[in-house]
Write an enzyme that holds these catalytic residues in place. Structure first.
Site, PDB file in Angstrom:
ATOM      1  N   THR A 120       0.870  -1.184   0.000  1.00 13.01           N
ATOM      2  CA  THR A 120       0.000   0.000   0.000  1.00 13.01           C
ATOM      3  C   THR A 120       0.905   1.231   0.000  1.00 13.01           C
ATOM      4  O   THR A 120       1.652   1.442   0.963  1.00 13.01           O
ATOM      5  CB  THR A 120      -0.898  -0.024   1.247  1.00 13.01           C
ATOM      6  OG1 THR A 120      -1.600  -1.268   1.249  1.00 13.01           O
ATOM      7  CG2 THR A 120      -1.875   1.133   1.253  1.00 13.01           C
ATOM      8  N   GLU A 152      -6.114 -10.758   6.578  1.00 16.12           N
ATOM      9  CA  GLU A 152      -5.425 -11.742   7.406  1.00 16.12           C
ATOM     10  C   GLU A 152      -6.474 -12.596   8.096  1.00 16.12           C
ATOM     11  O   GLU A 152      -7.521 -12.100   8.509  1.00 16.12           O
ATOM     12  CB  GLU A 152      -4.536 -11.044   8.436  1.00 16.12           C
ATOM     13  CG  GLU A 152      -3.292 -10.461   7.791  1.00 16.12           C
ATOM     14  CD  GLU A 152      -2.394  -9.761   8.789  1.00 16.12           C
ATOM     15  OE1 GLU A 152      -2.337 -10.174   9.954  1.00 16.12           O
ATOM     16  OE2 GLU A 152      -1.737  -8.783   8.377  1.00 16.12           O
ATOM     17  N   LYS A 204      -6.896   1.676  -2.888  1.00 17.56           N
ATOM     18  CA  LYS A 204      -6.556   0.876  -1.701  1.00 17.56           C
ATOM     19  C   LYS A 204      -6.837   1.670  -0.416  1.00 17.56           C
ATOM     20  O   LYS A 204      -7.453   1.178   0.528  1.00 17.56           O
ATOM     21  CB  LYS A 204      -5.089   0.442  -1.779  1.00 17.56           C
ATOM     22  CG  LYS A 204      -4.576  -0.262  -0.546  1.00 17.56           C
ATOM     23  CD  LYS A 204      -5.291  -1.569  -0.272  1.00 17.56           C
ATOM     24  CE  LYS A 204      -4.992  -2.067   1.125  1.00 17.56           C
ATOM     25  NZ  LYS A 204      -5.668  -3.292   1.467  1.00 17.56           N
ATOM     26  N   GLY A 257      -7.893  -2.233  15.009  1.00 21.33           N
ATOM     27  CA  GLY A 257      -6.440  -2.123  15.184  1.00 21.33           C
ATOM     28  C   GLY A 257      -5.781  -2.769  13.983  1.00 21.33           C
ATOM     29  O   GLY A 257      -6.363  -2.802  12.900  1.00 21.33           O
ATOM     30  N   CYS A 260      -3.013  -2.321   9.209  1.00 22.81           N
ATOM     31  CA  CYS A 260      -3.487  -1.620   7.998  1.00 22.81           C
ATOM     32  C   CYS A 260      -4.418  -0.433   8.271  1.00 22.81           C
ATOM     33  O   CYS A 260      -4.092   0.693   7.902  1.00 22.81           O
ATOM     34  CB  CYS A 260      -4.171  -2.619   7.064  1.00 22.81           C
ATOM     35  SG  CYS A 260      -2.995  -3.747   6.309  1.00 22.81           S
TER      36      CYS A 260
END
Ligand code: NAD
Length: 433
Positions: A120, A152, A204, A257, A260
């Site tokens: 990113t 994730e 993004k 949190g 990212c």
């Protein structure tokens, strides 16, 4: 197709392993020698459901290899950058690792090449990459922005069944090579969204900021619900069933949190400041996220009592920033632990996968015990605090919760069945319910 992954962390390892599984010949590069050594032996550096098996299979069939050598990595047709881009203190993305990597590439490049950026990166970075390498080597670069949207915890699933593939590129050749790269997935053409490089870079940030905004939105409604004696679960159903809104990212909790959302929101605010655009929307998203953390913390203090806190111990469920990962970077659970350690007697911590990773971040605290399972030391704790909604926490063994000295549960993710817990004679504290 021969490809190289530059930076073998969460994104690089999942992408590299899965591209190999699609039949490509993949070299994964990282600067971390220890990581490369264990990956070469088939030992994954991260916990990601389904990844281990694909990793071992592709090392065995020799489609996947690992290296620290840029000379080796630069021999392929396509370099995919998956280097970390964390936030600086100012909120600006830190591109120093990426820049170091570009220096190594331009040093070892021996031919014209395609460079795909999955990291990113701020708007304009892909153009910077092209200029930097073309000015410091004698080769032509085709740049392609291909932002990564994997989550994730279900990254492998997301790789094989992506919602869309965003491709920012300038040339026909770049389009063709990206088609070839993803062809084995057999996706319909509508899944590929081609655009300008700058649009892909911004897409993004826009995507992550939208999701973070949705979380802060429902958290703000949960604050109102708390005061209005309304129930956030009912409200979620009421608004989420509108197809224009949808149910996802509408769970109130103690805040987002991870590596990212916080950094990407910060980066977006930073771009707005740079372009001299009003930055109130995303600043408020960040502020609500922070408020929510302290609202939850205050619920704990108020229920236990400030005076009794020093004599109280807590069992904490969940350390990773979200379920199904061992990633604890910017985890809200660790933030809460750091805040509580000085104020309480003892903390008992349990997470199905992230205990080893948490040690690194919490090593300075002496009043912490890591538990072997979710119920070990339950009888030594006054109350339970749930920070990460791992599936195994969602239907707890109620009998075992009875051993909590104060019979209190603080549910930071609103995932426990409040009725069942209250019925068992245990006090329940959620957010907005
Ligand atoms: P990470 O920290 O897990 O991995 C980065 C890797 O790059 C590390 O293994 C590090 O050792 C390596 N590295 C750093 N400098 C290097 C250099 N000069 N040469 C070689 N290797 C080097 O990061 P990540 O979570 O995989 O994220 C990578 C990028 O992808 C970031 O920009 C992130 O914002 C973005 N992203 C992450 C996710 C996610 O869920 N983690 C999802 C989408 C996009």
């Amino acid at each position: 197709m021969k490809i190289s992954i530059i930076g073998t962390g969460y994104v690089g390892l999942v992408s590299g392993t899965c591209f190999a599984d699609l039949g490509h010949s993949v070299i994964c590069l990282d600067k971390d020698k220890t990581k490369i050594k264990s990956l070469s032996q088939g030992e994954s550096s991260i916990y990601e459901p389904g990844l281990d098996e694909i990793l071992k299979r592709n090392i065995q069939n020799k489609r996947l290899s690992f290296t620290t050598s840029y000379k080796i990595a630069c021999q392929t047709d396509l370099l995919i950058l998956c280097i970390d881009t964390p936030a600086k203190k100012t909120g600006e993305p830190n591109l120093s690792n990426l820049k170091l990597s570009l220096k190594s590439i331009s040093r070892d490049l021996k031919k014209d090449i395609f460079i795909v950026t999955k990291s990113t990166v701020p708007i304009g970075t892909n153009q910077y990459i092209k200029n930097f390498i073309e000015n410091s080597s004698s080769f032509k670069i085709n740049i392609i922005s291909n932002p990564e949207f994997l989550k994730e915890g279900c990254a492998v699933q997301d790789f094989f069944f992506p919602s869309r593939i965003v491709i920012g590129c300038e040339s026909k050749a770049s389009r063709e090579i990206m088609k070839e790269l993803y062809a084995p997935l057999g996706l319909p053409s509508q899944k590929f969204i081609y655009m300008k490089v700058q649009s892909a870079e911004l897409t993004k940030y826009a995507s992550n900021s939208f999701l973070a905004t949705k979380i802060s939105f429902i958290n703000k409604i949960s604050q109102i619900a708390d005061h209005a004696n309304a129930d956030i679960h009912e409200i979620k159903k009421g608004i989420g069933s509108d197809s224009r809104i949808g149910n996802e990212f509408l769970n109130a909790g103690l805040g987002y949190g991870g590596s990212c959302f916080p950094k990407d929101i910060k980066a977006l605010i930073n771009f707005e400041k740079k372009f001299k655009i009003d930055h109130s929307l995303f600043s408020v998203v960040e502020e609500i996220n922070n408020q929510q953390f302290f609202i939850f913390y205050k619920k704990i203090i108020d229920a236990i009592g400030q005076k009794r806190l020093k004599r109280s111990s807590f069992m904490i469920w969940g350390l990773s920033f979200k379920p199904n990962t061992n990633d604890v970077r910017d985890s809200i659970a660790l933030r809460l632990i750091r805040l509580l350690t000085d104020q309480v007697k003892h903390l008992y911590l349990y997470d199905p996968e992230a205990i080893r990773e948490s040690h690194v971040y919490l090593s300075q605290y002496s009043n912490i015990t890591y538990c072997k399972n979710a119920y070990e030391h339950m009888q030594s704790a006054n109350a339970l605090i749930l920070c990460t909604e791992w599936p195994e926490f969602q239907n707890p063994e109620i009998k075992k919760l009875h051993s909590l000295k104060d019979k209190k549960i603080f549910d930071g993710r609103n995932v426990l069945n409040k009725e069942v817990i209250l019925k068992a004679g245990i006090e329940y504290f959620g957010l907005g319910s």
